[in-house]
Design an enzyme around this catalytic site. Structure first.
Site, PDB file in Angstrom:
ATOM      1  N   LYS A  22       0.713  -1.206  -0.276  1.00 17.21           N
ATOM      2  CA  LYS A  22      -0.313   0.059   0.081  1.00 17.21           C
ATOM      3  C   LYS A  22       0.714   1.257  -0.158  1.00 17.21           C
ATOM      4  CE  LYS A  22      -1.993   1.432   3.733  1.00 17.21           C
ATOM      5  NZ  LYS A  22      -1.451   2.967   3.926  1.00 17.21           N
ATOM      6  N   ASN A  23       1.760   1.506   0.801  1.00 19.59           N
ATOM      7  CA  ASN A  23       2.629   2.572   1.292  1.00 19.59           C
ATOM      8  C   ASN A  23       3.992   2.264  -0.092  1.00 19.59           C
ATOM      9  OD1 ASN A  23       1.054   3.039   2.908  1.00 19.59           O
ATOM     10  ND2 ASN A  23       3.277   2.295   5.055  1.00 19.59           N
ATOM     11  N   CYS A 118      -5.255   8.030   8.757  1.00 18.10           N
ATOM     12  CA  CYS A 118      -5.682   7.781  10.393  1.00 18.10           C
ATOM     13  C   CYS A 118      -4.982   8.558  11.516  1.00 18.10           C
ATOM     14  CB  CYS A 118      -4.827   6.879  10.083  1.00 18.10           C
ATOM     15  SG  CYS A 118      -4.784   5.013   9.760  1.00 18.10           S
ATOM     16  N   ARG A 123       0.267  14.416  12.973  1.00 21.11           N
ATOM     17  CA  ARG A 123       1.348  14.185  11.236  1.00 21.11           C
ATOM     18  C   ARG A 123       0.740  15.879  10.977  1.00 21.11           C
ATOM     19  NH1 ARG A 123      -1.514   8.583   9.453  1.00 21.11           N
ATOM     20  NH2 ARG A 123       0.521   8.564   8.895  1.00 21.11           N
ATOM     21  N   ILE A 125       2.581  19.083   7.813  1.00 21.36           N
ATOM     22  CA  ILE A 125       3.178  18.464   6.404  1.00 21.36           C
ATOM     23  C   ILE A 125       4.349  19.773   6.470  1.00 21.36           C
ATOM     24  CG2 ILE A 125       1.008  17.217   5.401  1.00 21.36           C
ATOM     25  CD1 ILE A 125       0.253  19.928   4.097  1.00 21.36           C
ATOM     26  N   ASP A 126       4.780  20.338   7.761  1.00 21.04           N
ATOM     27  CA  ASP A 126       5.879  21.275   7.441  1.00 21.04           C
ATOM     28  C   ASP A 126       6.848  21.035   6.448  1.00 21.04           C
ATOM     29  OD1 ASP A 126       5.484  19.622   9.776  1.00 21.04           O
ATOM     30  OD2 ASP A 126       7.503  21.100  10.304  1.00 21.04           O
ATOM     31  N   LEU A 127       7.389  19.420   6.748  1.00 24.26           N
ATOM     32  CA  LEU A 127       8.842  19.098   6.275  1.00 24.26           C
ATOM     33  C   LEU A 127       8.649  19.251   5.353  1.00 24.26           C
ATOM     34  CD1 LEU A 127       9.493  16.282   9.136  1.00 24.26           C
ATOM     35  CD2 LEU A 127      10.794  18.922   8.897  1.00 24.26           C
ATOM     36  N   ASP A 307       4.157   0.999  12.606  1.00 22.08           N
ATOM     37  CA  ASP A 307       2.774  -0.073  11.684  1.00 22.08           C
ATOM     38  C   ASP A 307       2.670  -0.934  11.953  1.00 22.08           C
ATOM     39  OD1 ASP A 307       1.960   2.386   9.880  1.00 22.08           O
ATOM     40  OD2 ASP A 307       2.683   2.153   7.873  1.00 22.08           O
ATOM     41  N   VAL A 329       7.530   7.022  16.494  1.00 20.09           N
ATOM     42  CA  VAL A 329       7.340   7.722  15.345  1.00 20.09           C
ATOM     43  C   VAL A 329       6.316   8.488  15.745  1.00 20.09           C
ATOM     44  CG1 VAL A 329       7.200   7.300  13.001  1.00 20.09           C
ATOM     45  CG2 VAL A 329       8.578   6.328  14.652  1.00 20.09           C
ATOM     46  N   ARG A 399      -8.613  -0.131   3.902  1.00 20.82           N
ATOM     47  CA  ARG A 399      -7.846   1.010   3.711  1.00 20.82           C
ATOM     48  C   ARG A 399      -6.813   0.822   3.672  1.00 20.82           C
ATOM     49  NH1 ARG A 399      -6.219   4.677   7.447  1.00 20.82           N
ATOM     50  NH2 ARG A 399      -4.490   4.723   5.531  1.00 20.82           N
TER      51      ARG A 399
END
Ligand code: UD1
Length: 420
Positions: A22-23, A118, A123, A125-127, A307, A329, A399
């Site tokens: 998936k990833n 999720c 989470r 998204i600054d980076l 995960d 994480v 998902r």
């Protein structure tokens, strides 16, 4: 709403084939937007997140042919695509943010609503945005959307404060078409990053160093057709490895890459489980073992994958002794703990540590999936628990796991999907 009914099962036996990751497939599908030709992607898993990504690409202007019988998707992207992703699709899946890099590179502008996914942490998204900015983009942050625009992206040196998987992917795709050379340091080293770089290189990109701390990208002016087979899903593999251990079964896991699962193999062995492997198969023998406690600390790859933390914790609930699981994480990835406690587990949380006192057995209960991997953990616990476990909110599981019920039933698991 559909639910799973899971009964205590006999030891699981047999073989299971692992689907494409998936990833890996989601960033690869997003990166196909960069191509001016046709991208044929093989070993595509049948997942809700994949169909959401197909709809997202179509809404942007790509033509997507879905052929799940042959696990294949073909994506054709015209020269002119939209720069904006619709909020109803983005809110369904955090990985939607992965279209940002490709759209910025292709159209010079991208605007997305703040992504969903999720609820395992803040989470941000600054980076990702810092990377785009370094490549010359102007960032505009609204209350519920974010926009990046640039007349031209120029190669740059970028250092990531944390080796974020999504940020690495978005910056690679943006830099692939930038003018000049980009060097990105402290990048994520996950196998899915390597798969994305391989896919882009097949299209004509010039990316070196994927899988190490530093990636160097020489921008090119155009990317063309390609065919690519997605790597096997290491988290699906790990889930079946734990399934063998928790049910005291023997499972031969085929079409996988054991090299991607070193920490999971090591930790299962510490628990007393026999794990054998060759280049593409893993045999997990749980039948002769008494599960022993162990400690786990999640880390970016090649550390123990976050995960796999919930599924492994399910196993540790019935281990002999006390285990400590440290989550480094994500800051909110213990939501499965409350559900496992309903099943009789003895777990205490202190900050990002959880302390698990092994119990002799779990008991069936009504539990709910709080996120994708937490859902898988509850099913695994249900297979070992006395009585019936009713797992609700299973859309999380659908998902990210291909043919979940079918694969488990084939191994002898007593699991059924019911509609309420
Ligand atoms: C990806 C995976 C997800 C996995 C995670 C970590 C996909 C589609 N999803 O998610 O299954 O659990 O990697 O292995 O591939 N962070 C920031 N700022 C950023 C970006 C991230 O602070 O700009 C933080 C996050 O809040 C989180 C940590 O970094 O605490 C890791 O996130 P990241 O590696 O980006 O994960 P994702 O790409 O979202």
């Amino acid at each position: 709403m559909a639910k799973f009914l899971v009964q205590k099962s006999d030891p699981l036996y047999g073989e299971v084939d692992i689907s494409g990751a998936k990833n890996a497939v989601l960033p690869i599908m997003a990166a196909a937007l960069l191509s001016s030709g046709s991208c044929e992607i093989m070993a595509v898993p049948t997942l809700r997140d994949v169909t959401v990504m197909c709809d997202l690409l179509r809404s942007i202007g790509a033509t997507v042919h879905e052929d799940y019988e042959n696990n294949k998707i073909i994506i054709n992207t015209p020269k002119n695509v939209a720069s904006e992703a619709p909020s109803e699709l983005v809110s369904k899946m955090r990985a939607s943010a992965l279209v940002m890099g490709p759209l910025l590179a292709k159209t010079g502008m991208v605007r997305v609503p703040l992504p969903g996914g999720c609820a395992i942490g803040k989470r941000p998204i600054d980076l990702h945005l810092k990377g785009f900015q370094a490549l010359g983009a102007e960032i505009i942050e609204g209350s519920d959307y974010v926009e990046a625009k640039a007349d031209k992206l120029i190669g740059a040196n970028i250092y990531l404060d944390f080796p974020s998987v999504g940020a690495t992917e978005n910056i690679i795709t943006a830099a692939a078409l930038a003018e000049g050379i980009s060097v990105i340091e402290n990048v994520a080293k996950e196998p899915e990053i390597v798969d994305l770089a391989n896919f882009l290189n097949k299209m004509g990109a010039k990316i070196k160093g994927a899988g190490t701390d530093t990636i160097k990208i020489e921008g090119v002016s155009e990317l063309s057709d390609c065919k690519h087979t997605v790597i096997p899903d290491r988290i699906e593999t790990g889930t079946f490895m734990v399934a063998a251990a928790i049910t005291k079964g023997n499972i031969l896991i085929k079409n996988t890459l054991p090299n991607h699962l070193k920490p999971v193999i090591a930790k299962l062995r510490e628990c007393g489980v026999t794990v054998e492997f060759d280049e593409e198969n893993i045999l997990v023998k749980g039948d002769m073992c008494k599960i022993q406690s162990t400690d786990i600390k999640t880390l970016p790859y090649p550390g123990f994958p976050t995960d796999m933390q919930p599924q492994f914790m399910a196993l540790l609930t019935i281990a002999n002794g006390t285990s400590i699981v440290k989550e480094t994480v994500f800051e909110n990835r213990f939501m499965h703990v409350a559900e496992l406690i309903k099943m009789g587990a003895d777990i205490k949380i202190d900050g990002n540590n959880s302390f698990i006192e092994g119990v002799s057995h779990l008991k069936g209960a009504k539990v709910k999936c709080t996120d994708l991997r937490a859902g898988a953990a509850l099913v695994l616990a249900g297979l070992a628990a006395e009585g019936i476990t009713e797992v609700s909110e299973i859309y999380h599981i659908e998902r990210g796991y291909s043919d979940f019920v079918e694969k488990f039933r084939k191994l002898g698991a007593d699991i059924r999907k019911i509609d309420d």
